[in-house]
Design a protein around this motif. Structure first.
Motif, PDB file in Angstrom:
ATOM      1  N   GLU A   1       9.460   7.728  -3.312  1.00  6.15           N
ATOM      2  CA  GLU A   1      10.282   6.529  -3.451  1.00  6.15           C
ATOM      3  C   GLU A   1       9.571   5.484  -4.311  1.00  6.15           C
ATOM      4  O   GLU A   1      10.191   4.848  -5.174  1.00  6.15           O
ATOM      5  N   THR A   2       8.278   5.303  -4.082  1.00  6.42           N
ATOM      6  CA  THR A   2       7.518   4.363  -4.898  1.00  6.42           C
ATOM      7  C   THR A   2       7.519   4.801  -6.360  1.00  6.42           C
ATOM      8  O   THR A   2       7.659   3.975  -7.274  1.00  6.42           O
ATOM      9  N   ALA A   3       7.363   6.099  -6.600  1.00  7.86           N
ATOM     10  CA  ALA A   3       7.390   6.622  -7.964  1.00  7.86           C
ATOM     11  C   ALA A   3       8.733   6.340  -8.631  1.00  7.86           C
ATOM     12  O   ALA A   3       8.790   5.921  -9.798  1.00  7.86           O
ATOM     13  N   ARG A   4       9.812   6.563  -7.898  1.00  4.40           N
ATOM     14  CA  ARG A   4      11.151   6.318  -8.445  1.00  4.40           C
ATOM     15  C   ARG A   4      11.304   4.864  -8.871  1.00  4.40           C
ATOM     16  O   ARG A   4      11.815   4.557  -9.955  1.00  4.40           O
ATOM     17  N   ARG A   5      10.827   3.957  -8.047  1.00  4.71           N
ATOM     18  CA  ARG A   5      10.960   2.532  -8.348  1.00  4.71           C
ATOM     19  C   ARG A   5      10.046   2.102  -9.484  1.00  4.71           C
ATOM     20  O   ARG A   5      10.405   1.240 -10.293  1.00  4.71           O
ATOM     21  N   CYS A   6       8.853   2.699  -9.545  1.00  5.88           N
ATOM     22  CA  CYS A   6       7.944   2.407 -10.665  1.00  5.88           C
ATOM     23  C   CYS A   6       8.555   2.824 -11.986  1.00  5.88           C
ATOM     24  O   CYS A   6       8.556   2.073 -12.968  1.00  5.88           O
ATOM     25  N   ILE A   7       9.098   4.043 -12.019  1.00  9.99           N
ATOM     26  CA  ILE A   7       9.700   4.560 -13.244  1.00  9.99           C
ATOM     27  C   ILE A   7      10.909   3.725 -13.646  1.00  9.99           C
ATOM     28  O   ILE A   7      11.178   3.507 -14.834  1.00  9.99           O
ATOM     29  N   ALA A   8      11.643   3.201 -12.653  1.00 10.53           N
ATOM     30  CA  ALA A   8      12.825   2.387 -12.930  1.00 10.53           C
ATOM     31  C   ALA A   8      12.469   0.994 -13.435  1.00 10.53           C
ATOM     32  O   ALA A   8      13.344   0.253 -13.886  1.00 10.53           O
TER      33      ALA A   8
ATOM     34  N   ASP B   1      -2.565   0.430 -11.736  1.00 10.44           N
ATOM     35  CA  ASP B   1      -2.057   0.061 -13.055  1.00 10.44           C
ATOM     36  C   ASP B   1      -1.550   1.265 -13.843  1.00 10.44           C
ATOM     37  O   ASP B   1      -0.710   1.120 -14.726  1.00 10.44           O
ATOM     38  N   ARG B   2      -2.070   2.464 -13.533  1.00  8.04           N
ATOM     39  CA  ARG B   2      -1.685   3.659 -14.297  1.00  8.04           C
ATOM     40  C   ARG B   2      -0.603   4.477 -13.594  1.00  8.04           C
ATOM     41  O   ARG B   2      -0.275   5.571 -14.025  1.00  8.04           O
ATOM     42  N   SER B   3      -0.044   3.941 -12.515  1.00  5.38           N
ATOM     43  CA  SER B   3       0.913   4.723 -11.739  1.00  5.38           C
ATOM     44  C   SER B   3       2.183   5.055 -12.510  1.00  5.38           C
ATOM     45  O   SER B   3       2.717   6.152 -12.400  1.00  5.38           O
ATOM     46  N   VAL B   4       2.677   4.086 -13.302  1.00  6.90           N
ATOM     47  CA  VAL B   4       3.948   4.318 -14.005  1.00  6.90           C
ATOM     48  C   VAL B   4       3.854   5.491 -14.982  1.00  6.90           C
ATOM     49  O   VAL B   4       4.650   6.433 -14.894  1.00  6.90           O
ATOM     50  N   PRO B   5       2.892   5.490 -15.932  1.00  5.97           N
ATOM     51  CA  PRO B   5       2.811   6.655 -16.827  1.00  5.97           C
ATOM     52  C   PRO B   5       2.481   7.941 -16.086  1.00  5.97           C
ATOM     53  O   PRO B   5       2.939   9.022 -16.473  1.00  5.97           O
ATOM     54  N   PHE B   6       1.696   7.832 -15.012  1.00  6.12           N
ATOM     55  CA  PHE B   6       1.371   9.020 -14.226  1.00  6.12           C
ATOM     56  C   PHE B   6       2.636   9.611 -13.611  1.00  6.12           C
ATOM     57  O   PHE B   6       2.921  10.810 -13.758  1.00  6.12           O
ATOM     58  N   PHE B   7       3.394   8.788 -12.906  1.00  3.12           N
ATOM     59  CA  PHE B   7       4.612   9.268 -12.248  1.00  3.12           C
ATOM     60  C   PHE B   7       5.610   9.806 -13.266  1.00  3.12           C
ATOM     61  O   PHE B   7       6.271  10.825 -13.026  1.00  3.12           O
ATOM     62  N   ARG B   8       5.731   9.124 -14.395  1.00  2.37           N
ATOM     63  CA  ARG B   8       6.696   9.567 -15.407  1.00  2.37           C
ATOM     64  C   ARG B   8       6.309  10.941 -15.957  1.00  2.37           C
ATOM     65  O   ARG B   8       7.167  11.811 -16.127  1.00  2.37           O
ATOM     66  N   THR B   9       5.020  11.146 -16.198  1.00  3.39           N
ATOM     67  CA  THR B   9       4.550  12.429 -16.723  1.00  3.39           C
ATOM     68  C   THR B   9       4.771  13.547 -15.716  1.00  3.39           C
ATOM     69  O   THR B   9       5.202  14.650 -16.066  1.00  3.39           O
ATOM     70  N   VAL B  10       4.489  13.268 -14.445  1.00  3.65           N
ATOM     71  CA  VAL B  10       4.713  14.273 -13.402  1.00  3.65           C
ATOM     72  C   VAL B  10       6.194  14.615 -13.297  1.00  3.65           C
ATOM     73  O   VAL B  10       6.574  15.790 -13.237  1.00  3.65           O
TER      74      VAL B  10
ATOM     75  N   THR C   1      -6.106  -2.476  -2.471  1.00  2.00           N
ATOM     76  CA  THR C   1      -7.067  -2.462  -3.580  1.00  2.00           C
ATOM     77  C   THR C   1      -6.485  -1.833  -4.845  1.00  2.00           C
ATOM     78  O   THR C   1      -7.188  -1.694  -5.845  1.00  2.00           O
ATOM     79  N   ARG C   2      -5.210  -1.439  -4.781  1.00  2.00           N
ATOM     80  CA  ARG C   2      -4.541  -0.773  -5.911  1.00  2.00           C
ATOM     81  C   ARG C   2      -5.323   0.460  -6.358  1.00  2.00           C
ATOM     82  O   ARG C   2      -5.453   0.743  -7.551  1.00  2.00           O
ATOM     83  N   HIS C   3      -5.843   1.192  -5.389  1.00  2.00           N
ATOM     84  CA  HIS C   3      -6.607   2.402  -5.684  1.00  2.00           C
ATOM     85  C   HIS C   3      -5.698   3.433  -6.363  1.00  2.00           C
ATOM     86  O   HIS C   3      -4.499   3.503  -6.061  1.00  2.00           O
ATOM     87  N   PRO C   4      -6.231   4.244  -7.281  1.00  2.00           N
ATOM     88  CA  PRO C   4      -5.392   5.258  -7.936  1.00  2.00           C
ATOM     89  C   PRO C   4      -4.669   6.185  -6.964  1.00  2.00           C
ATOM     90  O   PRO C   4      -3.567   6.664  -7.267  1.00  2.00           O
ATOM     91  N   LEU C   5      -5.248   6.446  -5.787  1.00  2.00           N
ATOM     92  CA  LEU C   5      -4.592   7.315  -4.817  1.00  2.00           C
ATOM     93  C   LEU C   5      -3.442   6.631  -4.084  1.00  2.00           C
ATOM     94  O   LEU C   5      -2.683   7.288  -3.386  1.00  2.00           O
TER      95      LEU C   5
END
Length: 204
Positions: free
Chosen positions: A167-174, A106-115, A97-101
């Protein structure tokens, strides 16, 4: 700027979050102060802290949602469904469902980058993971059906899930394609639960 009612409850909280997240995304977490957030949201700093005890909670605001979800996954599972199956089904539902958790919204990339750019947020993320581990362990220990080692299962599950998110965060940011990331995330989830079940044995 005219002040909004500081007794607005959920509406005030939502307004503070909206302002905080916009400023954090625009300027980075470390560059924004609580006083600036309060001023732009039209409330006092005291009101901000009444809703969010820590500055980090203005960005990592879904920790309570994650805690509640873990509890309901254990407590509200259907009769005859074991804990690992319930955790698996909940985790896959978040991804599908692409839940935020889930880490793939859709907001995962800016979220991960900010963290990733903030030592304070990285530290808070680790603290939240520990808090979730403790919550799951406590739920398993008081569960009337579960007979396994609750603290061991909680430690393995949270550590494995956290490693997947990193790992997912790393790939999103990349900048890898979202569909590929989501598909691989689901595959790794299945591997995680296979490893947990094979390594720990049946978990009712």
């Amino acid at each position: 700027m005219p002040r909004t009612s500081e007794r607005g409850g959920p509406r005030t909280r939502a307004r503070i979050l909206e302002v905080a997240n916009r400023l954090f995304f625009e300027r980075g977490y470390e560059a924004v102060t609580v006083a600036e957030i309060a001023r732009e949201a039209g409330v006092s700093s005291v009101t901000v802290f009444n809703h969010f005890p820590r500055k980090e909670d203005l960005f990592m605001d879904r920790a309570t949602d994650a805690t509640d979800l873990l509890r309901s996954t254990v407590r509200d599972r259907a009769l005859g469904v074991d804990v690992l199956t319930s955790l698996r089904d909940t985790s896959l539902h978040l991804v599908n469902t692409r839940h935020p958790l889930s880490g793939v919204s859709d907001r995962s990339v800016p979220f991960f980058r900010t963290v990733a750019e903030s030592p304070a947020l990285v530290a808070r993320a680790r603290a939240i993971a520990y808090e979730l581990q403790e919550t799951l362990a406590e739920e398993l220990e008081r569960d009337p059906v579960f007979k396994g080692d609750g603290r061991l299962l909680a430690a393995f599950f949270v550590a494995g899930y956290s490693a997947m998110l990193v790992e997912t965060a790393r790939r999103c940011i990349a900048g890898e394609p979202t569909n590929t990331i989501v598909q691989d995330h689901g595959v790794r989830l299945e591997r995680l639960f296979t490893a947990l079940r094979d390594g720990l044995g049946p978990a009712s």
